[in-house]
Design a protein around this motif. Sequence first.
Motif, PDB file in Angstrom:
ATOM      1  N   TRP A  75       0.830  -1.368  -0.064  1.00 22.42           N
ATOM      2  CA  TRP A  75      -0.010  -0.102   0.117  1.00 22.42           C
ATOM      3  C   TRP A  75       0.871   1.115   0.020  1.00 22.42           C
ATOM      4  N   HIS A  76       0.618   2.241  -0.990  1.00 23.80           N
ATOM      5  CA  HIS A  76       1.531   3.572  -1.086  1.00 23.80           C
ATOM      6  C   HIS A  76       0.444   4.490  -0.971  1.00 23.80           C
ATOM      7  N   PHE A  77       0.347   5.078   0.329  1.00 22.16           N
ATOM      8  CA  PHE A  77      -0.587   6.407   0.451  1.00 22.16           C
ATOM      9  C   PHE A  77       0.389   7.675   0.505  1.00 22.16           C
ATOM     10  N   VAL A  78       0.615   8.192  -0.471  1.00 25.31           N
ATOM     11  CA  VAL A  78       1.485   9.163  -0.335  1.00 25.31           C
ATOM     12  C   VAL A  78       0.705  10.592  -0.985  1.00 25.31           C
ATOM     13  N   ASP A  79       1.632  11.737  -0.542  1.00 24.78           N
ATOM     14  CA  ASP A  79       1.417  12.926  -1.315  1.00 24.78           C
ATOM     15  C   ASP A  79       1.496  13.059  -2.914  1.00 24.78           C
ATOM     16  N   GLY A  80       0.399  13.434  -3.464  1.00 21.51           N
ATOM     17  CA  GLY A  80       0.370  13.494  -5.249  1.00 21.51           C
ATOM     18  C   GLY A  80      -0.043  12.010  -5.590  1.00 21.51           C
ATOM     19  N   GLY A  81      -0.287  11.058  -4.747  1.00 20.56           N
ATOM     20  CA  GLY A  81      -0.756   9.725  -5.279  1.00 20.56           C
ATOM     21  C   GLY A  81       0.156   9.325  -6.373  1.00 20.56           C
ATOM     22  N   SER A  82      -0.310   8.852  -7.600  1.00 19.48           N
ATOM     23  CA  SER A  82       0.437   8.656  -8.658  1.00 19.48           C
ATOM     24  C   SER A  82       1.357   9.382  -8.953  1.00 19.48           C
ATOM     25  N   THR A  83       1.502  10.918  -8.904  1.00 15.52           N
ATOM     26  CA  THR A  83       2.212  11.812  -9.294  1.00 15.52           C
ATOM     27  C   THR A  83       3.597  11.947  -8.354  1.00 15.52           C
ATOM     28  N   ASN A  84       3.522  11.187  -7.348  1.00 16.61           N
ATOM     29  CA  ASN A  84       4.448  11.307  -6.352  1.00 16.61           C
ATOM     30  C   ASN A  84       5.933  10.841  -6.953  1.00 16.61           C
ATOM     31  N   ASP A  85       7.079  11.566  -7.144  1.00 16.77           N
ATOM     32  CA  ASP A  85       8.371  11.417  -7.605  1.00 16.77           C
ATOM     33  C   ASP A  85       8.850   9.853  -6.919  1.00 16.77           C
ATOM     34  N   GLY A  86       8.752  10.030  -5.524  1.00 18.68           N
ATOM     35  CA  GLY A  86       9.387   8.657  -4.880  1.00 18.68           C
ATOM     36  C   GLY A  86       8.727   7.418  -5.273  1.00 18.68           C
ATOM     37  N   PHE A  87       7.540   7.551  -5.484  1.00 24.34           N
ATOM     38  CA  PHE A  87       6.759   6.294  -5.961  1.00 24.34           C
ATOM     39  C   PHE A  87       7.026   6.037  -7.274  1.00 24.34           C
ATOM     40  N   ARG A  88       7.106   6.898  -7.995  1.00 23.06           N
ATOM     41  CA  ARG A  88       7.379   6.798  -9.613  1.00 23.06           C
ATOM     42  C   ARG A  88       8.921   6.093  -9.599  1.00 23.06           C
ATOM     43  N   ALA A  89       9.727   6.847  -8.972  1.00 23.92           N
ATOM     44  CA  ALA A  89      11.065   6.167  -8.989  1.00 23.92           C
ATOM     45  C   ALA A  89      11.415   4.542  -8.517  1.00 23.92           C
ATOM     46  N   GLU A  90      10.356   4.255  -7.691  1.00 26.79           N
ATOM     47  CA  GLU A  90      10.310   2.872  -7.129  1.00 26.79           C
ATOM     48  C   GLU A  90       9.884   2.122  -8.026  1.00 26.79           C
ATOM     49  N   THR A 118       1.091   8.694 -19.934  1.00 29.61           N
ATOM     50  CA  THR A 118       2.341   8.788 -20.691  1.00 29.61           C
ATOM     51  C   THR A 118       3.565   8.500 -19.754  1.00 29.61           C
ATOM     52  N   TRP A 119       3.590   8.834 -18.359  1.00 32.34           N
ATOM     53  CA  TRP A 119       4.682   8.314 -17.419  1.00 32.34           C
ATOM     54  C   TRP A 119       4.558   6.986 -17.433  1.00 32.34           C
ATOM     55  N   PHE A 120       3.515   6.500 -16.958  1.00 30.28           N
ATOM     56  CA  PHE A 120       3.557   4.845 -16.625  1.00 30.28           C
ATOM     57  C   PHE A 120       3.787   4.091 -17.735  1.00 30.28           C
ATOM     58  N   SER A 121       3.627   4.552 -18.957  1.00 21.88           N
ATOM     59  CA  SER A 121       3.638   3.564 -20.052  1.00 21.88           C
ATOM     60  C   SER A 121       5.340   3.415 -20.217  1.00 21.88           C
ATOM     61  N   GLN A 122       6.017   3.876 -19.791  1.00 20.64           N
ATOM     62  CA  GLN A 122       7.392   3.639 -19.624  1.00 20.64           C
ATOM     63  C   GLN A 122       8.020   2.300 -18.931  1.00 20.64           C
TER      64      GLN A 122
END
Length: 194
Positions: A75-90, A118-122
């Motif tokens: 579970w990832h409950f983070v500021d920005g949700g799917s736009t969170n830089d830390g989540f995206r990097a992980e 666009t971001w998650f397609s990568q």
Amino acid sequence: DLWCYQLIMWDRRPEVIIELGTSRGGTTVWFAAHCKMFELPCVVHTVDLPLGQWRSNEDAMRAAKAMKVDDRIVWHFVDGGSTNDGFRAEMKELCQRKSCMVVSDSNHAYEHTHPEMTWFSQVVTPGQYLVVEDTNIYAWSGWVHIEDKDAQNLKKGPFEAANDFAASHPGFTRTDWCTNMFALTQQPLGRNDW
């Protein structure tokens, strides 16, 4: 649409399902339970805004524990949700090592969905799926989304975002196999989407 997910999961056998938009976590538990049932070495990473803003996932967490699938959910409950830089990097790092499928079911505004796709397609592994949920919002003639009224048919949502994404990403193919098989979906593409 859950029938479609079962077929995709069985056929494509992802090692990671990235669910963008947890809400109360029901679909998260469903994904994890089916990974277990299909004996897939799969973990569901689900992300949303911090809890307490408008929902709780306590029931889903209890259900996951009772079904013995809590070890298959992160579970990832983070500021920005799917736009969170830390989540995206992980997720980017994880999907370099694992086969990843992505399900977009978060904020349904075009301005959020298109950049999210666009971001998650990568991070979508070739041969896996990038699914955009609820493309029926604003797309069906006469449809008014109950929580976000569009009485004048001016808003753009997931349907338009998916169309624009497909037009600019030739490496991704939109398909309607699931609608053809089951005749109804919440993800229409010109009335079909899978």
